[in-house]
Design a protein around this motif. Sequence first.
Motif, PDB file in Angstrom:
ATOM      1  N   LEU A 140      49.822 138.035  27.075  1.00  0.00           N
ATOM      2  CA  LEU A 140      50.491 138.099  28.377  1.00  0.00           C
ATOM      3  C   LEU A 140      51.923 137.577  28.286  1.00  0.00           C
ATOM      4  O   LEU A 140      52.826 138.103  28.952  1.00  0.00           O
ATOM      5  CB  LEU A 140      49.702 137.293  29.409  1.00  0.00           C
ATOM      6  CG  LEU A 140      48.336 137.861  29.816  1.00  0.00           C
ATOM      7  CD1 LEU A 140      47.711 136.997  30.904  1.00  0.00           C
ATOM      8  CD2 LEU A 140      48.449 139.296  30.295  1.00  0.00           C
ATOM      9  N   ALA A 141      52.142 136.534  27.480  1.00  0.00           N
ATOM     10  CA  ALA A 141      53.492 135.992  27.331  1.00  0.00           C
ATOM     11  C   ALA A 141      54.438 137.044  26.760  1.00  0.00           C
ATOM     12  O   ALA A 141      55.576 137.195  27.214  1.00  0.00           O
ATOM     13  CB  ALA A 141      53.461 134.757  26.436  1.00  0.00           C
ATOM     14  N   VAL A 142      53.947 137.799  25.778  1.00  0.00           N
ATOM     15  CA  VAL A 142      54.788 138.836  25.170  1.00  0.00           C
ATOM     16  C   VAL A 142      55.074 139.959  26.158  1.00  0.00           C
ATOM     17  O   VAL A 142      56.209 140.433  26.284  1.00  0.00           O
ATOM     18  CB  VAL A 142      54.105 139.387  23.904  1.00  0.00           C
ATOM     19  CG1 VAL A 142      54.815 140.658  23.416  1.00  0.00           C
ATOM     20  CG2 VAL A 142      54.095 138.342  22.798  1.00  0.00           C
ATOM     21  N   GLN A 205      63.751 147.720  26.011  1.00  0.00           N
ATOM     22  CA  GLN A 205      64.362 147.046  24.877  1.00  0.00           C
ATOM     23  C   GLN A 205      63.388 146.156  24.116  1.00  0.00           C
ATOM     24  O   GLN A 205      63.777 145.464  23.181  1.00  0.00           O
ATOM     25  CB  GLN A 205      65.543 146.190  25.367  1.00  0.00           C
ATOM     26  CG  GLN A 205      66.599 146.978  26.119  1.00  0.00           C
ATOM     27  CD  GLN A 205      67.182 148.095  25.278  1.00  0.00           C
ATOM     28  OE1 GLN A 205      67.441 147.914  24.087  1.00  0.00           O
ATOM     29  NE2 GLN A 205      67.382 149.254  25.889  1.00  0.00           N
ATOM     30  N   ALA A 206      62.130 146.161  24.511  1.00  0.00           N
ATOM     31  CA  ALA A 206      61.116 145.311  23.854  1.00  0.00           C
ATOM     32  C   ALA A 206      59.973 146.200  23.390  1.00  0.00           C
ATOM     33  O   ALA A 206      59.022 146.436  24.132  1.00  0.00           O
ATOM     34  CB  ALA A 206      60.626 144.230  24.810  1.00  0.00           C
ATOM     35  N   SER A 207      60.080 146.719  22.183  1.00  0.00           N
ATOM     36  CA  SER A 207      59.111 147.696  21.703  1.00  0.00           C
ATOM     37  C   SER A 207      57.704 147.129  21.611  1.00  0.00           C
ATOM     38  O   SER A 207      56.724 147.795  21.953  1.00  0.00           O
ATOM     39  CB  SER A 207      59.550 148.231  20.330  1.00  0.00           C
ATOM     40  OG  SER A 207      59.683 147.156  19.399  1.00  0.00           O
ATOM     41  N   PHE A 208      57.588 145.864  21.140  1.00  0.00           N
ATOM     42  CA  PHE A 208      56.268 145.262  20.998  1.00  0.00           C
ATOM     43  C   PHE A 208      55.600 145.108  22.360  1.00  0.00           C
ATOM     44  O   PHE A 208      54.432 145.449  22.543  1.00  0.00           O
ATOM     45  CB  PHE A 208      56.387 143.902  20.305  1.00  0.00           C
ATOM     46  CG  PHE A 208      55.069 143.336  19.849  1.00  0.00           C
ATOM     47  CD1 PHE A 208      54.440 143.837  18.722  1.00  0.00           C
ATOM     48  CD2 PHE A 208      54.457 142.298  20.542  1.00  0.00           C
ATOM     49  CE1 PHE A 208      53.220 143.319  18.291  1.00  0.00           C
ATOM     50  CE2 PHE A 208      53.243 141.777  20.123  1.00  0.00           C
ATOM     51  CZ  PHE A 208      52.622 142.293  18.991  1.00  0.00           C
ATOM     52  N   ALA A 209      56.344 144.579  23.337  1.00  0.00           N
ATOM     53  CA  ALA A 209      55.801 144.415  24.690  1.00  0.00           C
ATOM     54  C   ALA A 209      55.497 145.767  25.315  1.00  0.00           C
ATOM     55  O   ALA A 209      54.487 145.928  26.011  1.00  0.00           O
ATOM     56  CB  ALA A 209      56.787 143.634  25.551  1.00  0.00           C
ATOM     57  N   ARG A 210      56.375 146.756  25.079  1.00  0.00           N
ATOM     58  CA  ARG A 210      56.172 148.079  25.653  1.00  0.00           C
ATOM     59  C   ARG A 210      54.895 148.727  25.122  1.00  0.00           C
ATOM     60  O   ARG A 210      54.193 149.426  25.849  1.00  0.00           O
ATOM     61  CB  ARG A 210      57.385 148.964  25.348  1.00  0.00           C
ATOM     62  CG  ARG A 210      57.338 150.323  26.045  1.00  0.00           C
ATOM     63  CD  ARG A 210      58.605 151.126  25.839  1.00  0.00           C
ATOM     64  NE  ARG A 210      58.758 151.521  24.450  1.00  0.00           N
ATOM     65  CZ  ARG A 210      59.669 151.047  23.611  1.00  0.00           C
ATOM     66  NH1 ARG A 210      60.544 150.144  24.050  1.00  0.00           N
ATOM     67  NH2 ARG A 210      59.746 151.454  22.354  1.00  0.00           N
ATOM     68  N   ALA A 211      54.564 148.458  23.868  1.00  0.00           N
ATOM     69  CA  ALA A 211      53.367 149.050  23.269  1.00  0.00           C
ATOM     70  C   ALA A 211      52.097 148.479  23.885  1.00  0.00           C
ATOM     71  O   ALA A 211      51.103 149.198  24.067  1.00  0.00           O
ATOM     72  CB  ALA A 211      53.385 148.822  21.761  1.00  0.00           C
ATOM     73  N   PHE A 212      52.106 147.182  24.217  1.00  0.00           N
ATOM     74  CA  PHE A 212      50.899 146.547  24.746  1.00  0.00           C
ATOM     75  C   PHE A 212      50.786 146.655  26.263  1.00  0.00           C
ATOM     76  O   PHE A 212      49.693 146.476  26.819  1.00  0.00           O
ATOM     77  CB  PHE A 212      50.867 145.060  24.345  1.00  0.00           C
ATOM     78  CG  PHE A 212      50.348 144.821  22.970  1.00  0.00           C
ATOM     79  CD1 PHE A 212      48.993 144.689  22.734  1.00  0.00           C
ATOM     80  CD2 PHE A 212      51.217 144.730  21.891  1.00  0.00           C
ATOM     81  CE1 PHE A 212      48.504 144.460  21.461  1.00  0.00           C
ATOM     82  CE2 PHE A 212      50.750 144.512  20.607  1.00  0.00           C
ATOM     83  CZ  PHE A 212      49.379 144.376  20.381  1.00  0.00           C
ATOM     84  N   ALA A 213      51.890 146.893  26.948  1.00  0.00           N
ATOM     85  CA  ALA A 213      51.898 146.847  28.411  1.00  0.00           C
ATOM     86  C   ALA A 213      50.870 147.776  29.058  1.00  0.00           C
ATOM     87  O   ALA A 213      50.181 147.359  30.007  1.00  0.00           O
ATOM     88  CB  ALA A 213      53.301 147.153  28.932  1.00  0.00           C
ATOM     89  N   PRO A 214      50.712 149.021  28.620  1.00  0.00           N
ATOM     90  CA  PRO A 214      49.706 149.879  29.275  1.00  0.00           C
ATOM     91  C   PRO A 214      48.294 149.319  29.190  1.00  0.00           C
ATOM     92  O   PRO A 214      47.538 149.345  30.174  1.00  0.00           O
ATOM     93  CB  PRO A 214      49.839 151.207  28.517  1.00  0.00           C
ATOM     94  CG  PRO A 214      51.223 151.201  27.976  1.00  0.00           C
ATOM     95  CD  PRO A 214      51.503 149.774  27.628  1.00  0.00           C
ATOM     96  N   LEU A 215      47.922 148.804  28.011  1.00  0.00           N
ATOM     97  CA  LEU A 215      46.579 148.238  27.870  1.00  0.00           C
ATOM     98  C   LEU A 215      46.413 146.986  28.722  1.00  0.00           C
ATOM     99  O   LEU A 215      45.361 146.769  29.332  1.00  0.00           O
ATOM    100  CB  LEU A 215      46.311 147.902  26.397  1.00  0.00           C
ATOM    101  CG  LEU A 215      46.192 149.097  25.437  1.00  0.00           C
ATOM    102  CD1 LEU A 215      46.006 148.615  24.013  1.00  0.00           C
ATOM    103  CD2 LEU A 215      45.025 149.992  25.849  1.00  0.00           C
TER     104      LEU A 215
END
Length: 406
Positions: A140-142, A205-215
């Motif tokens: 969640l922090a990411v 601008q945050a690829s890692f966060a963008r990848a996890f956000a949908p899940l």
Amino acid sequence: CHIQWREEGRNEWLTVALFSLGISLLAKESGIAACAYLFAYAVFLDPGRLITRVLSVLPYGGAVVVWRLVYRMLGHGISGSATYTDPLLSPVAFVQQVFHRAPVLFLGQWGLPPSDIHIVLPPSGQWLLWGGGLLLFAVLAVVFAPMFRYDARIRFWALGMGLSLLPACAAFPSDRLLLWPGIGAFGLLAQYLYARSERREMWNQASFARAFAPLVTIFLVLVHVVLAPLLLPTRILAFATLGDVIEESVVTAPLPDDIENRTLVIANAPNVFFTSYFFVVREALGMPVPARIRTLSANNLMPEPHTITRIDERSVRVRPENGFQWFLVRDNAHPFAFGDKVYLSDVTIEISDATRDGKPLEVIYRFDRPLDDPHFVWLVYRARRGQYAPFLPPPVGQTFTINPHS
């Protein structure tokens, strides 16, 4: 009221705000968590200069100091418990409890399972729950991090939630402690769901966060929008049912009319709540209350078989299957040892066997009068009936095994 005071400058609002904080503190110690949001407001949302923002929280700090002094003068508080911790009297122990309990409470607030199950799990299960809380916090922090730069309100909710989680760590993990952290979590969740639907560019601008956000979005909607309303009645009914069972057992206990002048000895009980609330239930219902209650069994949270051996006319030896594991009023800094004695007004309790880490395995109770004396009223809990029944202590030299499920 605090916001009105800060925006309008009228001291009447400060007076009402201080009064409200006082009522909160008098209602329950965890009312101090209100200060978490006052502080978060001063840090992120207060429109004044730095010095005025610092000064704005001082009146509340003064109210807390006054409350604490009166609290201690009246004899309230906790000391030496493995279950509850006073942050001021035992700061080191409290920091340790925060380390162990905060991730579990965080998991109970944001995900599943509820933190209440922590206390009935074995150590391996508790650490698994702890690890799940840390993992969820990291994810969640990411995912939430890109929002923090755009809106001070999001930072306010996050800081208020985090700080209000600290007082909850003074007690064993339970979702009932999440009222204050839940306020910040609700605001943060609402801001996140709004941002995901209206301002998705935050994550560009945050690829890692963008990848996890949908899940993460699917998970949070499933837990808080779909499952939470369905589980709430079940959670409420679980506590209500337990309360009804405890009350029924206390009300129907076969006690004599003169029990106010006699000592009730309970040979076993399903868990600590059945005996610790015995006084409370009878007092609340206007029923006669025993002069004393003595419980022989381990009184752990989960019932276990134990044996009662009559040593002599006044003494019994009690040995639970797994010992006396749960300490409500004694912490690990004050372990028991073989031969230790605890003196009460009518009974001496001797540790006749203990583990290396100070957990009693066997205890001898030596009463000040014969166990068959009519002053004592003996009861045993019958799980199949859900009621207490009369009990006779075994004859001298004999052993009686009590199965909590019989």
